[in-house]
Design a protein around this motif. Structure first.
Motif, short mmCIF file in Angstrom:
data_model
loop_
_atom_site.label_atom_id
_atom_site.label_comp_id
_atom_site.label_asym_id
_atom_site.label_seq_id
_atom_site.Cartn_x
_atom_site.Cartn_y
_atom_site.Cartn_z
N LEU A 1 61.76 86.36 125.02
CA LEU A 1 61.44 86.00 123.64
C LEU A 1 61.93 87.13 122.75
N LEU A 2 62.98 86.87 122.00
CA LEU A 2 63.51 87.84 121.05
C LEU A 2 62.84 87.59 119.71
N ILE A 3 61.88 88.46 119.38
CA ILE A 3 61.22 88.38 118.08
C ILE A 3 62.08 89.14 117.09
N SER A 4 62.47 88.48 116.03
CA SER A 4 63.42 89.08 115.09
C SER A 4 62.91 90.41 114.55
N SER A 5 63.85 91.33 114.39
CA SER A 5 63.54 92.66 113.89
C SER A 5 63.09 92.61 112.44
N ASN A 6 62.35 93.63 112.02
CA ASN A 6 61.93 93.75 110.63
C ASN A 6 62.88 94.63 109.81
N ASP A 7 63.90 95.16 110.45
CA ASP A 7 64.82 96.08 109.76
C ASP A 7 65.86 95.29 108.98
N LEU A 8 65.49 94.88 107.79
CA LEU A 8 66.36 94.05 106.97
C LEU A 8 67.70 94.75 106.73
N GLY A 9 68.77 94.01 106.95
CA GLY A 9 70.10 94.56 106.78
C GLY A 9 70.69 95.14 108.05
N ASP A 10 69.85 95.44 109.02
CA ASP A 10 70.30 96.02 110.29
C ASP A 10 69.96 95.13 111.48
N ARG A 11 69.51 93.93 111.21
CA ARG A 11 68.99 93.10 112.30
C ARG A 11 70.06 92.57 113.24
N VAL A 12 71.22 92.25 112.72
CA VAL A 12 72.23 91.61 113.57
C VAL A 12 72.66 92.50 114.73
N PRO A 13 73.03 93.78 114.51
CA PRO A 13 73.38 94.61 115.67
C PRO A 13 72.22 94.83 116.63
N GLN A 14 71.00 94.88 116.09
CA GLN A 14 69.84 95.04 116.96
C GLN A 14 69.65 93.80 117.82
N HIS A 15 69.76 92.64 117.21
CA HIS A 15 69.62 91.39 117.98
C HIS A 15 70.74 91.25 118.99
N ARG A 16 71.95 91.67 118.60
CA ARG A 16 73.09 91.59 119.53
C ARG A 16 72.80 92.41 120.79
N ALA A 17 72.18 93.56 120.61
CA ALA A 17 71.88 94.41 121.76
C ALA A 17 70.92 93.72 122.73
N VAL A 18 69.94 93.01 122.19
CA VAL A 18 68.99 92.29 123.05
C VAL A 18 69.69 91.11 123.74
N ILE A 19 70.50 90.39 123.00
CA ILE A 19 71.23 89.25 123.58
C ILE A 19 72.12 89.72 124.71
N ASP A 20 72.83 90.81 124.50
CA ASP A 20 73.70 91.35 125.55
C ASP A 20 72.90 91.75 126.77
N ALA A 21 71.74 92.38 126.54
CA ALA A 21 70.91 92.80 127.67
C ALA A 21 70.35 91.60 128.41
N ALA A 22 69.98 90.55 127.69
CA ALA A 22 69.47 89.34 128.33
C ALA A 22 70.54 88.69 129.19
N LYS A 23 71.75 88.67 128.69
CA LYS A 23 72.85 88.09 129.46
C LYS A 23 73.14 88.93 130.70
N ALA A 24 73.15 90.24 130.55
CA ALA A 24 73.39 91.12 131.69
C ALA A 24 72.30 90.99 132.74
N ALA A 25 71.08 90.71 132.30
CA ALA A 25 69.94 90.58 133.23
C ALA A 25 69.94 89.23 133.93
N GLY A 26 70.79 88.31 133.48
CA GLY A 26 70.82 86.98 134.08
C GLY A 26 69.65 86.12 133.67
N ALA A 27 69.12 86.35 132.46
CA ALA A 27 67.97 85.57 132.00
C ALA A 27 68.30 84.08 131.97
N GLY A 28 67.35 83.27 132.37
CA GLY A 28 67.56 81.83 132.38
C GLY A 28 67.36 81.19 131.04
N GLN A 29 66.69 81.89 130.12
CA GLN A 29 66.43 81.32 128.80
C GLN A 29 66.16 82.43 127.79
N LEU A 30 66.75 82.28 126.61
CA LEU A 30 66.49 83.19 125.50
C LEU A 30 65.86 82.37 124.37
#
Length: 288
Positions: A71-100
């Motif tokens: 569960l990726l709960i969106s960041s509160n850092d307005l203006g900086d959220r996209v790179p932060q979310h990208r980091a979680v998405i990349d980590a989820a993919k690397a971990a082989g998560a079945g669902q994001l």
């Protein structure tokens, strides 16, 4: 393992409470948090606590290790959220998560809200990742307005710039229940849920309900957007947040936060919390 990012936040903690109440074993829940020491109470309940800082991608690989669902709960850092979310998405993919599962915003694909841009970018990243995903497009939280309850009671007015626009807000607990429902049912394909309260309300109706329950004179005072933004700045809110709230009110006046699809109540299998209940809870907390 179910990994909850941003788990020390208000929504994250509610989601964990819901998962535990539904019988999910605490050892199957990972609370990924920026500061593990602040989640000692979760660890005491058996929840696995790991450091997972959106701004430090090196912490995310270990935080998401073994994740079946994230569960990726969106960041509160307005203006900086996209790179932060990208980091979680990349980590989820690397971990082989079945669902994001991602907490987006209502009608993100077409919303005029200023805050919707970062959510659209994040949704695009999730779709491009190839991960099976669920987009929880959350509407407004009633708590966004009830946070001003003490000042409204003190000064006899809620301030805003939404005019008589109807806002389909819901309680944070309702959105937490929706996330828990998704995380505990069988994984299907990619899904999008437009989540909002069962009924839209105006800020005038909010003020009237507060007046009714408190016995005090409370009204809604509508201001031009620039004036409302200045009030928020003078109250000490950071400039990006003041701009976001003023913009959201202005767009709400045109119906941007209204939705009557009923997806939230269907997902949680009950009606969303009525305004009277939310106001009563806020008043009780204020008087405690």
């Amino acid at each position: 393992m179910i990994v909850i990012t941003g788990a020390n936040g208000q929504l994250g903690r509610l989601v964990i409470d819901r998962l535990l109440s539904q019988g999910v074993a605490p050892g199957r829940i990972v609370a990924a948090v920026r500061t593990p020491a602040k989640a000692a109470d979760l660890a005491a309940r058996g929840v696995v606590v790991r450091e997972g800082d959106y701004t430090r991608p090196d912490t995310l690989a270990q935080a998401l290790a073994g994740a079946e669902r994230v569960l990726l709960i969106s960041s509160n850092d307005l203006g900086d959220r996209v790179p932060q979310h990208r980091a979680v998405i990349d980590a989820a993919k690397a971990a082989g998560a079945g669902q994001l599962v991602y907490t987006s915003v209502l009608h993100a694909d077409r919303s005029p809200l200023g805050l919707a841009g970062e959510h659209r970018e994040t949704e695009a990243l999730i779709k491009a990742s190839g991960l099976t995903h669920v987009l929880l497009r959350n509407g407004w939280y009633v708590e966004n307005y009830l946070a001003a309850l003490p000042m409204a009671l003190q000064h006899g007015a809620f301030l805003g710039s939404a005019r008589e626009g109807r806002i389909s807000w819901a309680a944070r607990a309702d959105y937490a229940d929706a996330a828990a429902a998704v995380l505990t049912r069988p994984i299907a394909g990619n899904e999008i849920f437009e989540l909002a309260g069962d009924r839209g309300h105006t800020l005038t109706e909010l003020a009237e309900e507060v007046a009714r329950q408190s016995g005090q004179a409370v009204a809604y005072k509508d201001l031009p957007r620039a004036d409302y933004q200045r009030v928020l700045l003078d109250a000490g809110l950071p400039a990006p947040l003041a701009e976001l709230l003023a913009d959201s009110d202005e767009q709400a006046a045109e119906g941007a936060l209204q939705d009557d699809g009923g997806a939230l109540s269907r997902l949680i299998d009950r009606p969303t919390a009525p305004l009277a209940a939310s106001v009563g809870e806020a008043l009780s907390a204020h008087q405690a």
